[in-house]
Write a protein that holds these residues in place. Structure first.
Motif, PDB file in Angstrom:
ATOM      1  N   GLU A  97      46.286  43.379  33.644  1.00 29.53           N
ATOM      2  CA  GLU A  97      45.652  43.522  34.957  1.00 29.53           C
ATOM      3  C   GLU A  97      46.527  42.900  36.041  1.00 29.53           C
ATOM      4  O   GLU A  97      47.111  41.832  35.857  1.00 29.53           O
ATOM      5  CB  GLU A  97      44.270  42.877  34.952  1.00 29.53           C
ATOM      6  CG  GLU A  97      43.304  43.566  33.980  1.00 29.53           C
ATOM      7  CD  GLU A  97      41.951  42.888  33.933  1.00 29.53           C
ATOM      8  OE1 GLU A  97      41.812  41.798  34.539  1.00 29.53           O
ATOM      9  OE2 GLU A  97      41.033  43.433  33.286  1.00 29.53           O
ATOM     10  N   GLU A 103      34.641  35.674  39.728  1.00 25.31           N
ATOM     11  CA  GLU A 103      33.656  36.057  38.723  1.00 25.31           C
ATOM     12  C   GLU A 103      32.576  36.939  39.324  1.00 25.31           C
ATOM     13  O   GLU A 103      32.140  37.928  38.717  1.00 25.31           O
ATOM     14  CB  GLU A 103      33.031  34.803  38.108  1.00 25.31           C
ATOM     15  CG  GLU A 103      32.112  35.094  36.923  1.00 25.31           C
ATOM     16  CD  GLU A 103      31.609  33.830  36.254  1.00 25.31           C
ATOM     17  OE1 GLU A 103      30.529  33.896  35.637  1.00 25.31           O
ATOM     18  OE2 GLU A 103      32.295  32.793  36.342  1.00 25.31           O
ATOM     19  N   GLU A 105      32.920  38.902  41.960  1.00 22.44           N
ATOM     20  CA  GLU A 105      33.511  40.213  42.257  1.00 22.44           C
ATOM     21  C   GLU A 105      33.642  41.051  40.991  1.00 22.44           C
ATOM     22  O   GLU A 105      33.402  42.270  41.011  1.00 22.44           O
ATOM     23  CB  GLU A 105      34.872  40.026  42.923  1.00 22.44           C
ATOM     24  CG  GLU A 105      34.788  39.492  44.352  1.00 22.44           C
ATOM     25  CD  GLU A 105      36.150  39.178  44.928  1.00 22.44           C
ATOM     26  OE1 GLU A 105      36.326  39.327  46.150  1.00 22.44           O
ATOM     27  OE2 GLU A 105      37.041  38.757  44.151  1.00 22.44           O
ATOM     28  N   MET A 106      34.010  40.417  39.880  1.00 25.23           N
ATOM     29  CA  MET A 106      34.109  41.152  38.617  1.00 25.23           C
ATOM     30  C   MET A 106      32.742  41.662  38.182  1.00 25.23           C
ATOM     31  O   MET A 106      32.616  42.772  37.647  1.00 25.23           O
ATOM     32  CB  MET A 106      34.706  40.260  37.529  1.00 25.23           C
ATOM     33  CG  MET A 106      36.219  40.129  37.581  1.00 25.23           C
ATOM     34  SD  MET A 106      37.096  41.719  37.484  1.00 25.23           S
ATOM     35  CE  MET A 106      36.490  42.373  35.927  1.00 25.23           C
ATOM     36  N   ARG A 110      31.942  45.509  37.523  1.00 26.30           N
ATOM     37  CA  ARG A 110      31.457  45.918  36.204  1.00 26.30           C
ATOM     38  C   ARG A 110      30.104  46.628  36.310  1.00 26.30           C
ATOM     39  O   ARG A 110      29.884  47.671  35.670  1.00 26.30           O
ATOM     40  CB  ARG A 110      31.347  44.693  35.293  1.00 26.30           C
ATOM     41  CG  ARG A 110      31.027  45.042  33.835  1.00 26.30           C
ATOM     42  CD  ARG A 110      31.042  43.789  32.962  1.00 26.30           C
ATOM     43  NE  ARG A 110      32.363  43.160  32.926  1.00 26.30           N
ATOM     44  CZ  ARG A 110      32.690  42.046  33.569  1.00 26.30           C
ATOM     45  NH1 ARG A 110      31.777  41.406  34.308  1.00 26.30           N
ATOM     46  NH2 ARG A 110      33.909  41.545  33.481  1.00 26.30           N
ATOM     47  N   ILE A 127      37.568  50.042  34.199  1.00 26.69           N
ATOM     48  CA  ILE A 127      37.753  48.726  34.816  1.00 26.69           C
ATOM     49  C   ILE A 127      39.235  48.352  34.799  1.00 26.69           C
ATOM     50  O   ILE A 127      39.775  47.850  35.794  1.00 26.69           O
ATOM     51  CB  ILE A 127      36.905  47.657  34.100  1.00 26.69           C
ATOM     52  CG1 ILE A 127      35.423  47.898  34.371  1.00 26.69           C
ATOM     53  CG2 ILE A 127      37.304  46.252  34.559  1.00 26.69           C
ATOM     54  CD1 ILE A 127      34.497  46.960  33.618  1.00 26.69           C
ATOM     55  N   MET A 131      41.816  47.671  38.013  1.00 24.62           N
ATOM     56  CA  MET A 131      42.463  46.365  38.162  1.00 24.62           C
ATOM     57  C   MET A 131      43.982  46.470  38.306  1.00 24.62           C
ATOM     58  O   MET A 131      44.693  45.474  38.252  1.00 24.62           O
ATOM     59  CB  MET A 131      42.115  45.472  36.973  1.00 24.62           C
ATOM     60  CG  MET A 131      40.643  45.068  36.917  1.00 24.62           C
ATOM     61  SD  MET A 131      40.117  44.115  38.363  1.00 24.62           S
ATOM     62  CE  MET A 131      40.941  42.552  38.043  1.00 24.62           C
TER      63      MET A 131
END
Length: 527
Positions: A97, A103, A105-106, A110, A127, A131
């Motif tokens: 990536e 966290e 934002e992920m 997701r 994903i 990235m």
């Protein structure tokens, strides 16, 4: 003044219904309250989003803004994916990536991927695609060197295909008011000699995010919250042909592109340019299977059965446009239009067709017999609707022949098209259309054009007419103009009589005709 007295809630709902950015800009200038409601700064940024390899990072930033403030997704009305179509692309391999997200934002990313319908290995792959910041420097990450050389493709092209598709798919999923989609063919082309669509359905082949998203939504539109308002689709035909000349017509699997969107609830139109039938494409379209009602095929070179498949697939057809020219036909291949078969194919839409634009007389040499008024000879010459160079034992051609025979009993003439308001057509095809095809019309006797005009016709564009070339044509046009000047019809405008509008033609000497080429530009949008 009356609009200003309405509650702000009504204002907001009114603005929501306005799709034109220019109209919104004008509304925003009427008052401070309207300026605030229109939020033009953000609307202009999100109204049209174009995704290509050069804009990967900026597009990802737009996606993240929408995920953090979902209301911004409502501003998106047009999405354009301008990366070339997949061509012999190996399956995606997850790589290191390049982005660093918090966290929270992920979690946003997701959750969005899951809501878009991607799960399991597809979720993980999408994903990972998102990235990536760019498609460069991937020589050691996407397959061995020998394999890449065999495929004659660069790792950056492969990676760019997946990254831009993932971004486009996600933006579609978070844009509930999306109205127009421009894209290249989002799936890989499989040559017919090693691909059997019955044994290997498209769903079992390589994952491409746009393809998966659209196929899932089109299969069951009620099960997804996105693509409910999509009305217009434009398919970009590649400008670069592997081992070919980018000045020629290009074959893609256009029928399968249609099948990605033809069942969506608000879909209206599909269009493309520079298309020729792909000899490896074995797909077909089922009659009355499509919600698409407006078709635009411009600067194309297509056989009549191909056009008939598209026409017959529409449950309702309101507008049909087919023009030739602007490109060279590789190998000198000739794509004539058979007007007899075309009229029989479009006859079921007599009561709904409002606009017909056909510029293909340059590929109908039989119409020259009309110069002498020989209707019977011209009509018989149109009985052969198949390419004589194709293999008579070819299974696909046999299927095509059965399809054409299924509607050859149809009949009709120009006057039967009661809803027709705008007609643009070559003079030869116009007179042939006026006479009509089928048992009720094929007496061989000449008819007067003025007696066969649709009652609701408002606009007539005649191509290829030049006074003095045909006595019979001159008599028909003189009668038409006299009838029009009487003012008893609904016709408001006739063009192509006082000044000739040439019929379009394929470019046969491309080296000396490049100034006549049709070229895809940044301003080429959905119709």
């Amino acid at each position: 003044m009356a609009l200003r007295t309405l509650p702000l809630e009504i204002h907001a709902r009114t603005i929501f219904q306005v799709s034109s950015i220019r109209d919104l800009s004008a509304i925003s200038q009427t008052s401070r309250a309207m300026h605030s409601l229109c939020d033009m700064k953000n609307r202009e940024r999100f109204h049209r989003i174009c995704i290509d390899e050069a804009r990967i990072d900026s597009t990802f930033n737009l996606l993240m803004e929408i995920l953090k403030q979902r209301s911004l997704g409502k501003y998106v009305r047009k999405i354009e994916h301008r990366h070339r179509r997949p061509y012999q692309v190996p399956a995606y391999t997850e790589t290191k990536e390049q982005r660093s997200l918090s966290e929270d934002e992920m979690d946003l990313l997701r959750n969005a991927v899951q809501k878009a319908g991607f799960s399991g290995t597809q979720e993980s792959a999408v994903i990972n695609m998102l990235m990536q910041k760019d498609a460069k420097g991937r020589d050691d990450e996407l397959g061995d060197f020998n394999n890449r050389m065999r495929l004659r493709i660069y790792p950056s092209v492969i990676m760019g295909t997946y990254i831009t598709q993932a971004l486009t798919a996600m933006l579609i999923s978070v844009s509930p008011n999306l109205e127009a989609l421009t894209m290249t063919q989002p799936f890989e082309t499989y040559e017919s000699y090693n691909y059997d669509p019955e044994e290997n359905p498209r769903e079992s082949l390589t994952d491409f995010p746009i393809d998966r998203l659209l196929r899932r939504a089109n299969t069951d539109p009620a099960s997804v919250p996105y693509l409910q308002n999509l009305r217009k689709v434009y398919i970009i035909v590649d400008e670069v042909i592997m081992g070919g000349d980018d000045r020629s017509y290009v074959g893609i699997e256009f029928f399968d592109c249609i099948k990605l969107v033809d069942n969506l609830p608000s879909i209206e139109s599909i269009g493309t340019d520079a298309l020729i039938e792909d000899e490896n494409d074995v797909a077909t379209l089922l009659p009355k299977s499509s919600n698409i009602s407006r078709v635009y095929l411009n600067h194309c070179a297509l056989m009549t059965p191909y056009l008939a498949y598209i026409i017959q697939s529409c449950k309702i057809l309101k507008e049909f446009q087919y023009t030739i020219g602007g490109r060279d036909v590789l190998g000198g291949h000739f794509c004539p239009l058979n007007p007899k078969t075309f009229i029989k194919a479009i006859a079921p839409h007599k009561d709904t067709l409002e606009v017909l634009d056909i510029d293909a007389d340059g590929n109908i040499h039989q119409l020259s017999s009309y110069h002498n008024g020989d209707y019977v000879k011209a009509d018989k010459s149109f009985d052969d609707v198949f390419d004589p160079y194709l293999d008579e034992e070819d299974n696909h051609q046999a299927k095509q022949e059965r399809f054409v025979k299924s509607f050859l009993d149809n009949s009709g003439c120009l006057k039967d098209f009661h809803a027709l308001k705008k007609l643009s057509i070559g003079v030869g095809s116009l007179l042939y259309f006026a006479r009509g095809v089928g048992a009720d019309y094929e007496s061989g006797e000449p008819v007067k054009l003025v007696d066969r005009l649709p009652e609701n016709l408002e606009y007539l564009c005649i191509r290829g007419y030049k006074r003095g070339e045909s006595k019979m044509w001159d008599e028909q046009i003189d009668d038409l103009m006299s009838f029009w000047k009487e003012g008893t019809s609904n016709i408001k405008e006739i063009v192509g009589v006082e000044e000739e509008i040439p019929n379009a033609k394929d470019l046969e000497d491309i080296d000396n005709q490049e100034h006549l080429m049709w070229v895809l530009g940044e301003d080429t949008h959905v119709l």
